[in-house]
Design a protein around this motif. Structure first.
Motif, PDB file in Angstrom:
ATOM      1  N   LEU A  38      34.659  26.030  31.025  1.00  0.00           N
ATOM      2  CA  LEU A  38      33.210  25.899  30.863  1.00  0.00           C
ATOM      3  C   LEU A  38      32.852  24.574  30.210  1.00  0.00           C
ATOM      4  O   LEU A  38      31.872  23.917  30.593  1.00  0.00           O
ATOM      5  N   ARG A  39      33.624  24.182  29.218  1.00  0.00           N
ATOM      6  CA  ARG A  39      33.358  22.901  28.540  1.00  0.00           C
ATOM      7  C   ARG A  39      33.606  21.716  29.464  1.00  0.00           C
ATOM      8  O   ARG A  39      32.846  20.743  29.472  1.00  0.00           O
ATOM      9  N   ALA A  40      34.654  21.797  30.245  1.00  0.00           N
ATOM     10  CA  ALA A  40      35.041  20.653  31.065  1.00  0.00           C
ATOM     11  C   ALA A  40      34.203  20.517  32.337  1.00  0.00           C
ATOM     12  O   ALA A  40      33.841  19.400  32.735  1.00  0.00           O
ATOM     13  N   PHE A  41      33.880  21.656  32.956  1.00  0.00           N
ATOM     14  CA  PHE A  41      33.269  21.598  34.292  1.00  0.00           C
ATOM     15  C   PHE A  41      31.941  22.345  34.400  1.00  0.00           C
ATOM     16  O   PHE A  41      31.288  22.279  35.444  1.00  0.00           O
ATOM     17  N   GLY A  42      31.531  23.052  33.356  1.00  0.00           N
ATOM     18  CA  GLY A  42      30.304  23.827  33.419  1.00  0.00           C
ATOM     19  C   GLY A  42      30.533  25.214  33.996  1.00  0.00           C
ATOM     20  O   GLY A  42      31.636  25.564  34.432  1.00  0.00           O
ATOM     21  N   LEU A  43      29.482  26.017  33.987  1.00  0.00           N
ATOM     22  CA  LEU A  43      29.522  27.373  34.536  1.00  0.00           C
ATOM     23  C   LEU A  43      29.159  27.325  36.015  1.00  0.00           C
ATOM     24  O   LEU A  43      28.060  26.903  36.384  1.00  0.00           O
ATOM     25  N   ARG A  44      30.082  27.757  36.860  1.00  0.00           N
ATOM     26  CA  ARG A  44      29.784  27.891  38.287  1.00  0.00           C
ATOM     27  C   ARG A  44      29.325  29.316  38.540  1.00  0.00           C
ATOM     28  O   ARG A  44      30.102  30.261  38.417  1.00  0.00           O
ATOM     29  N   LEU A  45      28.059  29.464  38.877  1.00  0.00           N
ATOM     30  CA  LEU A  45      27.488  30.778  39.155  1.00  0.00           C
ATOM     31  C   LEU A  45      27.273  30.909  40.655  1.00  0.00           C
ATOM     32  O   LEU A  45      26.471  30.175  41.247  1.00  0.00           O
ATOM     33  N   MET A  46      27.990  31.841  41.266  1.00  0.00           N
ATOM     34  CA  MET A  46      27.917  32.071  42.704  1.00  0.00           C
ATOM     35  C   MET A  46      26.973  33.231  42.975  1.00  0.00           C
ATOM     36  O   MET A  46      27.164  34.337  42.462  1.00  0.00           O
ATOM     37  N   THR A  47      25.951  33.000  43.758  1.00  0.00           N
ATOM     38  CA  THR A  47      24.981  34.028  44.116  1.00  0.00           C
ATOM     39  C   THR A  47      24.716  33.971  45.608  1.00  0.00           C
ATOM     40  O   THR A  47      25.227  33.095  46.315  1.00  0.00           O
ATOM     41  N   ALA A  48      23.897  34.897  46.091  1.00  0.00           N
ATOM     42  CA  ALA A  48      23.568  34.922  47.513  1.00  0.00           C
ATOM     43  C   ALA A  48      22.842  33.664  47.952  1.00  0.00           C
ATOM     44  O   ALA A  48      22.839  33.320  49.142  1.00  0.00           O
TER      45      ALA A  48
END
Length: 345
Positions: A38-48
């Motif tokens: 999370l610190r290095a690349f951020g939060l990847r949130l996968m949604t429709a």
């Protein structure tokens, strides 16, 4: 208000990501490889609607954040077995202007079961409960999926142990701007106990895979009947299945999308990730506790609690016990209660 998401896994990551998308201040709290990703690349949130990356502040403990703000909301989304450590750490955290988080800030428990808010009320003056209807999956460190559409989830919210207030309404308003439905209710425990009955299937799914077929569904019906009997003996009210269906309607439909299959619920995910712990003590174990307090035998929930804990402790593969074997063990568990005689109230 700023939202501090304590436990930015599947549920916490989905809520935090959606709040951030709607323009709210969000801090994520995570540990280990997830924290580093999370610190290095951020939060990847996968949604429709696709995958979005959110570059948000990330910490692993209160000291890394510094003093909390007076307008912070602490959103507790760790598994219940991790609640006590999180409550102790964050409850003692200082707040700008004086005092601690436990004294001054609202704590919102968005978790399965009913135990965390009871634990929280021992430390925090202002505790809120949430009944979480939110299909979400921890995909890998730094990545979470939430496949619900058109709503990401439905989050019934209220003051614990009962009541509503302006803080609950403000939190609900922020959630409703973030692709959630968030009814503010004075009896949130009623919704949570209904969800608890549904979550009794979590251990079955974790141990033997998706609950399908005549044998599995019949056993699940008996497990739920045990839960209903324990709640009735304890005088605990809960929302009916009909009312739940009416509220949900078609507001949350699962839309599969590439890269983040929803392979199982929260307990299944714990085994799949080999975390070494599982939440069965606070789901099936809650029914077992009520059964012992009120003289109701709960051999099936006892069995599922024990099996789930064994699978977690020994890092056994999720879904690896054949349903026929689980049904056989269930028959032995029920028979052993008959041999012991009825419990004394």
């Amino acid at each position: 208000m700023r939202y501090v998401i304590i436990g930015a896994g599947a549920v916490g990551g989905a809520i935090g990501g959606r709040l951030a998308e709607a323009g709210h201040d969000v801090v994520l709290v995570a540990r280990g490889a997830h924290h580093e990703a999370l610190r290095a690349f951020g939060l990847r949130l996968m949604t429709a609607e696709g995958t979005r990356t959110h570059l948000l502040p990330v910490v692993d403990e209160p000291a890394a954040l510094g003093a909390l703000r007076a307008d912070d909301v602490l959103l507790l989304t760790v598994k219940t077995q991790d609640s006590e450590a999180a409550l102790a750490a964050w409850g003692a955290a200082p707040v700008v202007g004086g005092g601690t988080a436990a004294e001054r800030l609202p704590l919102v428990c968005a978790q399965n079961g009913v135990e965390s808010q009871r634990l929280a009320l021992r430390r925090f003056r202002r505790v809120y409960g949430v009944c979480v209807w939110l299909p979400a999956t921890f995909v890998e460190p730094g990545a979470v999926s939430a496949a619900g559409t058109p709503l990401t989830g439905i989050l019934h919210l209220g003051r614990y142990p009962h009541g509503t207030d302006e803080t609950a309404r403000r939190i609900a308003a922020d959630l409703e701007k973030s692709r959630f439905e968030a009814p503010v209710v004075p009896d949130v425990a009623r919704w949570q106990y209904a969800k608890l009955l549904g979550n009794l299937a979590n251990a079955m799914e974790a141990v033997s895979g998706p609950v399908t077929g005549e044998e599995g569904l019949e056993l699940l019906g008996r497990v739920r009947a045990e839960g209903e009997a324990a709640l009735a003996a304890a005088g605990i009210a809960y929302v009916s299945e009909e009312e739940q269906r009416r509220v949900r309607g078609d507001r949350i439909r699962l839309r599969p999308f590439d890269g983040s299959p929803r392979r199982g619920g929260s307990s299944w995910q714990s085994l799949d990730r080999a975390t070494g712990t599982i939440e069965a003590d606070y789901l099936n174990g809650e029914i077992a506790l009520l059964g012992r307090l009120h003289g109701v035998p709960t051999p099936l929930d006892d069995l599922l609690q024990r099996l789930a804990n064994t699978f977690a402790r020994e890092r056994r593969a999720a879904g690896s016990m054949p349903v026929a074997e689980l049904v056989r063990l269930a028959g032995e568990a029920v028979a052993s209660v008959g041999e012991e005689g009825p419990p004394r109230p």
